[in-house]
Design an enzyme around this catalytic site. Structure first.
Site, PDB file in Angstrom:
ATOM      1  N   ASN A   1      -7.088   6.711  12.203  1.00 24.12           N
ATOM      2  CA  ASN A   1      -5.839   7.339  11.745  1.00 24.12           C
ATOM      3  C   ASN A   1      -5.475   8.588  12.561  1.00 24.12           C
ATOM      4  O   ASN A   1      -4.324   9.027  12.542  1.00 24.12           O
ATOM      5  CB  ASN A   1      -5.916   7.708  10.258  1.00 24.12           C
TER       6      ASN A   1
ATOM      7  N   ARG B   1      -9.534  -2.678  -2.238  1.00 20.59           N
ATOM      8  CA  ARG B   1      -8.529  -2.331  -1.238  1.00 20.59           C
ATOM      9  C   ARG B   1      -7.172  -2.622  -1.847  1.00 20.59           C
ATOM     10  O   ARG B   1      -6.940  -3.721  -2.351  1.00 20.59           O
ATOM     11  CB  ARG B   1      -8.704  -3.119   0.056  1.00 20.59           C
TER      12      ARG B   1
ATOM     13  N   ASP C   1      -4.585   1.953   0.451  1.00 20.51           N
ATOM     14  CA  ASP C   1      -3.671   1.504   1.506  1.00 20.51           C
ATOM     15  C   ASP C   1      -2.295   1.160   0.929  1.00 20.51           C
ATOM     16  O   ASP C   1      -2.170   0.793  -0.239  1.00 20.51           O
ATOM     17  CB  ASP C   1      -4.272   0.272   2.206  1.00 20.51           C
TER      18      ASP C   1
ATOM     19  N   ARG D   1      -2.349   8.245  14.717  1.00 19.49           N
ATOM     20  CA  ARG D   1      -0.979   8.162  14.155  1.00 19.49           C
ATOM     21  C   ARG D   1      -0.147   9.331  14.672  1.00 19.49           C
ATOM     22  O   ARG D   1      -0.687  10.300  15.219  1.00 19.49           O
ATOM     23  CB  ARG D   1      -1.054   8.200  12.627  1.00 19.49           C
TER      24      ARG D   1
HETATM   25  C1  IPE Z   1      -7.529   2.238   6.195  1.00 18.93           C
HETATM   26  O1  IPE Z   1      -6.161   1.976   6.168  1.00 18.93           O
HETATM   27  C2  IPE Z   1      -7.771   3.716   6.205  1.00 18.93           C
HETATM   28  C3  IPE Z   1      -7.444   4.420   4.975  1.00 18.93           C
HETATM   29  C4  IPE Z   1      -7.003   3.900   3.878  1.00 18.93           C
HETATM   30  C5  IPE Z   1      -7.673   5.837   5.017  1.00 18.93           C
HETATM   31  P1  IPE Z   1      -5.328   1.693   7.492  1.00 18.93           P
HETATM   32  O2  IPE Z   1      -3.936   1.472   7.090  1.00 18.93           O
HETATM   33  O3  IPE Z   1      -5.579   2.758   8.495  1.00 18.93           O
HETATM   34  O4  IPE Z   1      -6.023   0.357   8.023  1.00 18.93           O
HETATM   35  P2  IPE Z   1      -5.459  -0.802   8.961  1.00 18.93           P
HETATM   36  O5  IPE Z   1      -4.886  -0.130  10.177  1.00 18.93           O
HETATM   37  O6  IPE Z   1      -4.397  -1.527   8.193  1.00 18.93           O
HETATM   38  O7  IPE Z   1      -6.626  -1.668   9.236  1.00 18.93           O
HETATM   39  C1  IPE Z   2      -2.758   4.517   3.436  1.00 19.06           C
HETATM   40  O1  IPE Z   2      -1.465   4.081   3.590  1.00 19.06           O
HETATM   41  C2  IPE Z   2      -2.943   5.961   3.801  1.00 19.06           C
HETATM   42  C3  IPE Z   2      -3.712   6.174   5.040  1.00 19.06           C
HETATM   43  C4  IPE Z   2      -4.171   5.242   5.826  1.00 19.06           C
HETATM   44  C5  IPE Z   2      -3.978   7.543   5.410  1.00 19.06           C
HETATM   45  P1  IPE Z   2      -0.848   3.660   4.990  1.00 19.06           P
HETATM   46  O2  IPE Z   2      -0.234   4.862   5.598  1.00 19.06           O
HETATM   47  O3  IPE Z   2      -1.848   2.971   5.823  1.00 19.06           O
HETATM   48  O4  IPE Z   2       0.277   2.655   4.527  1.00 19.06           O
HETATM   49  P2  IPE Z   2       0.706   1.283   5.194  1.00 19.06           P
HETATM   50  O5  IPE Z   2      -0.536   0.474   5.387  1.00 19.06           O
HETATM   51  O6  IPE Z   2       1.348   1.638   6.506  1.00 19.06           O
HETATM   52  O7  IPE Z   2       1.640   0.680   4.230  1.00 19.06           O
HETATM   53 MG    MG Z   3      -2.351   1.023   6.052  1.00 19.68          MG
END
Ligand code: IPE
Ligand code: IPE
Ligand code: MG
Length: 246
Positions: free
Chosen positions: A68, A188, A20, A71
């Protein structure tokens, strides 16, 4: 030499990572979120290599959750093509290192090209035994349990399972990849203290480590930090400390 802080005899067998912080990494640098995901790929490369060097047997990477999918389409498309790019670019090294690649999730929702790449990697590495690299893509922990229940109910309908005999072990046989051991350590990155629908069944007794490092900055030294922390813990599985030590 950071690795010397480690006890080589107590390396977690299965490490799972919620990768993340790509978006925040990019935003902090005035870049687009997509740049963050691109940079995050470097971390995947480094961490797969490091896990293999450290003797981890299974590495599960949460690459894309079911949530996801909601998004912006552009970001989803980019994440899918990055996954395809990773497989093309890394398959030779993965193969050289004897790493077996598999994936878990609702893979039927993936674009055909992404699914084909994952299947190609899986077929090409099927006999590798040095380490297993599991991609959780289009993955949700609750969905995995529901999908398991659905298959189980079908088997019950045709008399293949007896509901009275059902226990945790026979239920777990219906999960996406039942032969996977439960993660010993869940990492995490980027500071959030939640599991975001990752491996809900399997993390019942997993040790959790939250790193403040954003995923694109995460390297071997941070993986070692997590394992050092893990090695200082006592896993009690509901027992008393005295029981565990005797
Ligand atoms: C969890 O991260 C999913 C992945 C790392 C693939 P997210 O960024 O989607 O999780 P939330 O929305 O902060 O809970
Ligand atoms: C993790 O990074 C990648 C995926 C969830 C696919 P994020 O895209 O969630 O990054 P933040 O949480 O917005 O910083
Ligand atoms: Mg994230």
């Amino acid at each position: 030499m950071p690795a010397s802080r480690l006890d080589p005899k107590a390396i977690p067998r299965h490490v799972a990572i919620i990768m993340d912080g790509n978006g925040r990494w990019a935003e902090e640098r005035g870049m687009s979120r997509i740049e963050g995901h691109r940079q995050g790929l470097e971390s995947v490369r480094a961490v797969v290599r490091a896990a293999h060097e450290l003797g981890v047997q299974t590495l599960t990477l949460y690459a894309f959750s079911l949530e996801n999918w909601n998004r912006p389409k552009r970001e989803v498309d980019e994440l899918m093509s990055l996954l395809e790019f990773y497989i093309d670019a890394e398959l030779p090294e993965v193969q050289r290192n004897g790493i077996r690649v598999t994936s878990i999730g609702r893979l039927e929702r993936l674009p055909i090209s992404t699914r084909a790449k994952l299947e190609e990697a899986e077929a090409a590495t099927r006999d590798n035994r040095e380490m297993q690299l599991v991609f959780a893509v289009s993955y949700g922990g609750r969905a995995e349990i529901v999908d398991a229940a659905r298959k189980l109910l079908r088997d019950a309908e045709v008399g293949k399972v007896d509901p009275e005999q059902l226990d945790e072990k026979s239920f777990a046989a219906y999960l996406y990849q039942p032969e996977l051991s439960d993660p010993d350590l869940l990492i995490r990155t980027s500071g959030e203290r939640r599991v975001s629908n990752f491996l809900l069944w399997q993390i019942a007794y997993t040790e959790i480590f939250v790193s403040d490092v954003r995923w694109p900055d995460f390297r071997k030294t941070h993986l070692v930090d997590a394992i050092v922390d893990y090695q200082a813990r006592e896993r009690r599985f509901g027992l008393t400390s005295e029981q565990v030590r005797s």
